[in-house]
Design an enzyme around this catalytic site. Structure first.
Site, PDB file in Angstrom:
ATOM      1  N   ARG A 122     -23.812 -18.964   0.185  1.00 12.02           N
ATOM      2  CA  ARG A 122     -22.348 -18.914   0.331  1.00 12.02           C
ATOM      3  C   ARG A 122     -21.693 -19.976  -0.546  1.00 12.02           C
ATOM      4  O   ARG A 122     -20.672 -19.730  -1.196  1.00 12.02           O
ATOM      5  CB  ARG A 122     -21.951 -19.110   1.802  1.00 12.02           C
ATOM      6  CG  ARG A 122     -22.395 -17.983   2.727  1.00 12.02           C
ATOM      7  CD  ARG A 122     -21.722 -18.065   4.090  1.00 12.02           C
ATOM      8  NE  ARG A 122     -22.029 -19.287   4.810  1.00 12.02           N
ATOM      9  CZ  ARG A 122     -23.068 -19.436   5.648  1.00 12.02           C
ATOM     10  NH1 ARG A 122     -23.914 -18.417   5.857  1.00 12.02           N
ATOM     11  NH2 ARG A 122     -23.263 -20.580   6.288  1.00 12.02           N
ATOM     12  N   LYS A 130       2.279 -11.934   4.401  1.00 14.10           N
ATOM     13  CA  LYS A 130       1.151 -11.190   3.832  1.00 14.10           C
ATOM     14  C   LYS A 130       1.103  -9.802   4.473  1.00 14.10           C
ATOM     15  O   LYS A 130       0.264  -9.519   5.325  1.00 14.10           O
ATOM     16  CB  LYS A 130      -0.168 -11.935   4.039  1.00 14.10           C
ATOM     17  CG  LYS A 130      -1.341 -11.312   3.286  1.00 14.10           C
ATOM     18  CD  LYS A 130      -2.576 -12.179   3.323  1.00 14.10           C
ATOM     19  CE  LYS A 130      -3.726 -11.498   2.564  1.00 14.10           C
ATOM     20  NZ  LYS A 130      -4.946 -12.333   2.537  1.00 14.10           N
ATOM     21  N   SER A 147      -4.656  -6.325   0.009  1.00 17.04           N
ATOM     22  CA  SER A 147      -5.092  -5.070  -0.625  1.00 17.04           C
ATOM     23  C   SER A 147      -5.585  -4.052   0.391  1.00 17.04           C
ATOM     24  O   SER A 147      -5.491  -2.844   0.163  1.00 17.04           O
ATOM     25  CB  SER A 147      -6.186  -5.352  -1.663  1.00 17.04           C
ATOM     26  OG  SER A 147      -7.268  -6.059  -1.077  1.00 17.04           O
ATOM     27  N   GLY A 148      -6.142  -4.522   1.508  1.00 14.91           N
ATOM     28  CA  GLY A 148      -6.464  -3.648   2.628  1.00 14.91           C
ATOM     29  C   GLY A 148      -7.451  -2.534   2.361  1.00 14.91           C
ATOM     30  O   GLY A 148      -7.405  -1.488   2.995  1.00 14.91           O
ATOM     31  N   GLY A 149      -8.366  -2.727   1.422  1.00 10.46           N
ATOM     32  CA  GLY A 149      -9.369  -1.698   1.145  1.00 10.46           C
ATOM     33  C   GLY A 149      -9.024  -0.779  -0.002  1.00 10.46           C
ATOM     34  O   GLY A 149      -9.776   0.154  -0.304  1.00 10.46           O
ATOM     35  N   GLU A 161       0.798 -12.725   8.800  1.00 10.39           N
ATOM     36  CA  GLU A 161       0.062 -11.514   8.405  1.00 10.39           C
ATOM     37  C   GLU A 161      -0.210 -10.574   9.580  1.00 10.39           C
ATOM     38  O   GLU A 161      -1.256 -10.657  10.227  1.00 10.39           O
ATOM     39  CB  GLU A 161      -1.271 -11.895   7.738  1.00 10.39           C
ATOM     40  CG  GLU A 161      -2.093 -10.697   7.287  1.00 10.39           C
ATOM     41  CD  GLU A 161      -3.434 -11.083   6.675  1.00 10.39           C
ATOM     42  OE1 GLU A 161      -4.218 -10.172   6.347  1.00 10.39           O
ATOM     43  OE2 GLU A 161      -3.709 -12.287   6.533  1.00 10.39           O
ATOM     44  N   SER A 207      -2.181 -11.452  -2.440  1.00 17.32           N
ATOM     45  CA  SER A 207      -3.139 -12.321  -1.776  1.00 17.32           C
ATOM     46  C   SER A 207      -4.364 -11.460  -1.503  1.00 17.32           C
ATOM     47  O   SER A 207      -4.550 -10.950  -0.400  1.00 17.32           O
ATOM     48  CB  SER A 207      -2.568 -12.898  -0.477  1.00 17.32           C
ATOM     49  OG  SER A 207      -3.524 -13.712   0.169  1.00 17.32           O
ATOM     50  N   LYS A 217      -3.513 -19.475   7.221  1.00 18.10           N
ATOM     51  CA  LYS A 217      -3.487 -18.019   7.352  1.00 18.10           C
ATOM     52  C   LYS A 217      -3.957 -17.616   8.745  1.00 18.10           C
ATOM     53  O   LYS A 217      -4.912 -18.174   9.278  1.00 18.10           O
ATOM     54  CB  LYS A 217      -4.397 -17.403   6.296  1.00 18.10           C
ATOM     55  CG  LYS A 217      -4.515 -15.878   6.404  1.00 18.10           C
ATOM     56  CD  LYS A 217      -5.943 -15.445   6.215  1.00 18.10           C
ATOM     57  CE  LYS A 217      -6.090 -13.971   6.511  1.00 18.10           C
ATOM     58  NZ  LYS A 217      -7.213 -13.365   5.794  1.00 18.10           N
ATOM     59  N   GLU A 232      -1.356  -7.169   9.809  1.00 20.11           N
ATOM     60  CA  GLU A 232      -1.845  -6.091   8.940  1.00 20.11           C
ATOM     61  C   GLU A 232      -1.745  -4.739   9.647  1.00 20.11           C
ATOM     62  O   GLU A 232      -2.306  -4.552  10.731  1.00 20.11           O
ATOM     63  CB  GLU A 232      -3.293  -6.348   8.520  1.00 20.11           C
ATOM     64  CG  GLU A 232      -3.846  -5.250   7.630  1.00 20.11           C
ATOM     65  CD  GLU A 232      -5.258  -5.510   7.140  1.00 20.11           C
ATOM     66  OE1 GLU A 232      -5.840  -4.607   6.493  1.00 20.11           O
ATOM     67  OE2 GLU A 232      -5.800  -6.605   7.404  1.00 20.11           O
ATOM     68  N   TYR A 282     -13.382  -8.840   9.737  1.00 19.78           N
ATOM     69  CA  TYR A 282     -13.958  -9.989   9.024  1.00 19.78           C
ATOM     70  C   TYR A 282     -13.622 -11.293   9.720  1.00 19.78           C
ATOM     71  O   TYR A 282     -13.022 -11.274  10.774  1.00 19.78           O
ATOM     72  CB  TYR A 282     -13.528 -10.017   7.567  1.00 19.78           C
ATOM     73  CG  TYR A 282     -12.073 -10.226   7.268  1.00 19.78           C
ATOM     74  CD1 TYR A 282     -11.599 -11.472   6.853  1.00 19.78           C
ATOM     75  CD2 TYR A 282     -11.148  -9.189   7.342  1.00 19.78           C
ATOM     76  CE1 TYR A 282     -10.278 -11.660   6.497  1.00 19.78           C
ATOM     77  CE2 TYR A 282      -9.827  -9.378   6.995  1.00 19.78           C
ATOM     78  CZ  TYR A 282      -9.404 -10.616   6.578  1.00 19.78           C
ATOM     79  OH  TYR A 282      -8.085 -10.790   6.220  1.00 19.78           O
ATOM     80  N   ASP A 342     -11.550 -16.363   2.395  1.00 17.44           N
ATOM     81  CA  ASP A 342     -11.628 -16.915   3.747  1.00 17.44           C
ATOM     82  C   ASP A 342     -12.477 -16.072   4.682  1.00 17.44           C
ATOM     83  O   ASP A 342     -12.352 -16.175   5.904  1.00 17.44           O
ATOM     84  CB  ASP A 342     -10.229 -17.065   4.323  1.00 17.44           C
ATOM     85  CG  ASP A 342      -9.472 -15.738   4.358  1.00 17.44           C
ATOM     86  OD1 ASP A 342      -9.576 -14.973   3.377  1.00 17.44           O
ATOM     87  OD2 ASP A 342      -8.770 -15.466   5.344  1.00 17.44           O
TER      88      ASP A 342
END
Length: 393
Positions: free
Chosen positions: A90, A262, A304-306, A220, A331, A180, A222, A393, A68
């Site tokens: 894309r 998430k 995963s966050g990097g 989510e 996810s 999301k 984060e 992002y 996304d």
């Protein structure tokens, strides 16, 4: 602060059912005042469907593929392999991902950007139908991104509530069945009470609107990896944030059985001098979840966050070494796609190899969801971290 949300819940519980106080002394009011309690209507006509959708996504051995990224962020990914940020490029990349044969064995849902939800393959098949054929639920990113939060400590808030109901109704017609909304909390910035409250309230309003339009909301907030803080500090902040989130979800009459979470894993800051083992991360993360998340929630789909591909899979595997009240899964975006991009390089002759690399990562995380993953034989690329300071992002 972590206990403040619980105090508020207790303090307001007498008004919660039917918005009517039950603190009056018996006999101080007529019988008719207590004969009816108007329970809140939750998720309208979609309640049963929402619960079924959430259960389908939270199915054993499967998780979510997140593709996304906004057009600008997708352009950064394409630039890393020397491709221009055009719609056709894309489309080609997302077609590679969404037409991977057998993907549905390991993936139960895929979060799409709006452009992708309405796109088709070069042969004219809708991407939504490609997913359905693999028994993968199509999802949609509905937030409008982060902007500065006035009055905060250089923090942000997530915009996108304006027009969300009508947009969600259109996304449902197009085939999306879950949504999301990503907001973030920064530990180096405090976080301030204002930023935490704004994040929690925004998520709760989005969740209620999504459910009212047939979409299972992924919740989510984060906790960013940025910073040199300890894992104990991350735990403290995460408990505070999730306490606020569930307080406002309840206030907005959100159906807990029809949502997915998430969260980010509870880890030390990316710049902390001591790295934590998968076992330690699992211990702290599950501690936070058990203290804050009701068992009614069907699925916890970690971002995963990097982290590197292998780190994210190892940590997920460690969390599934004993039974949990929820489906604990993944996810992932970068932690599923990094090797895929490097393998593809934009060349048609590399599509099959790139799709095989996606299946390798998807299968690894499927095994981690079942608690049966081994890192033996992992490639060097899978071990490379992907943390980007101040990532957007």
């Amino acid at each position: 602060m972590a206990s403040a949300g619980l105090v508020k819940l207790n303090a307001s519980s007498s008004q919660w059912i039917g918005q009517q106080s039950f603190t009056q002394r018996h006999g101080s009011s007529t019988r008719s005042n207590f004969s009816r309690v108007a329970l809140p209507i939750r998720a309208g006509s979609y309640s049963d469907e929402l619960v079924q959708t959430a259960k389908s996504i939270a199915s054993p051995g499967r998780g979510i593929l997140a593709i996304d990224e906004s057009n600008a962020t997708c352009g950064k990914r394409l630039a890393s392999i020397g491709l221009d940020n055009t719609e056709s490029n894309r489309q080609a990349y997302r077609q590679l991902l969404l037409t991977t044969p057998g993907l549905g064995e390991y993936i139960s849902g895929s979060i799409l950007f709006e452009e992708t939800l309405y796109q088709s393959t070069t042969d004219g098949k809708k991407f939504v139908d490609c997913l359905r054929d693999e028994k993968i639920m199509p999802g949609i990113k509905v937030d409008k991104g982060l902007v500065p939060l006035p009055g905060s400590n250089n923090e942000s808030w997530c915009q996108g509530l304006d027009g969300l109901a009508s947009r969600s109704a259109e996304y449902y017609k197009q085939g999306a069945r879950f949504a999301k909304w990503r907001t973030v909390v920064s530990i180096p910035c405090g976080p301030s009470a204002l930023a935490v409250k704004e994040a929690a309230w925004g998520l709760a309003r989005y969740a209620a609107i999504s459910q009212d339009n047939g979409l299972v909301p992924i919740v989510e907030p984060e906790i960013l990896l940025d910073g040199d803080h300890s894992i104990e500090r991350t735990l403290e902040v995460a408990e505070n944030v999730w306490s606020e989130v569930f307080y406002y979800l309840a206030q907005n009459n959100v159906v807990f059985e029809g949502i997915l979470l998430k969260p980010s894993m509870v880890t030390p800051g990316a710049e902390h001098k001591e790295k934590a083992s998968p076992e330690t991360i699992a211990k702290y993360t599950l501690t936070m979840l058990k203290r804050r998340v009701p068992p009614a929630v069907p699925g916890i789909m970690f971002l995963s966050g990097g982290q590197s591909e292998m780190e994210a899979t190892l940590n997920l595997n460690a969390m599934n070494q004993s039974p949990n009240p929820w489906h604990v899964s993944f996810s992932y975006a970068r932690a599923l796609q990094n090797t895929v991009l490097k393998t593809w390089q934009g060349h048609p002759e590399n599509i099959e190899a790139a799709q095989k690399s996606l299946l390798v990562r998807a299968k690894a995380n499927s095994l981690a969801q079942l608690g049966r993953y081994s890192a033996e034989g992992e490639s060097e690329d899978a071990k490379k971290g992907m943390f980007v300071k101040g990532y957007t992002y």
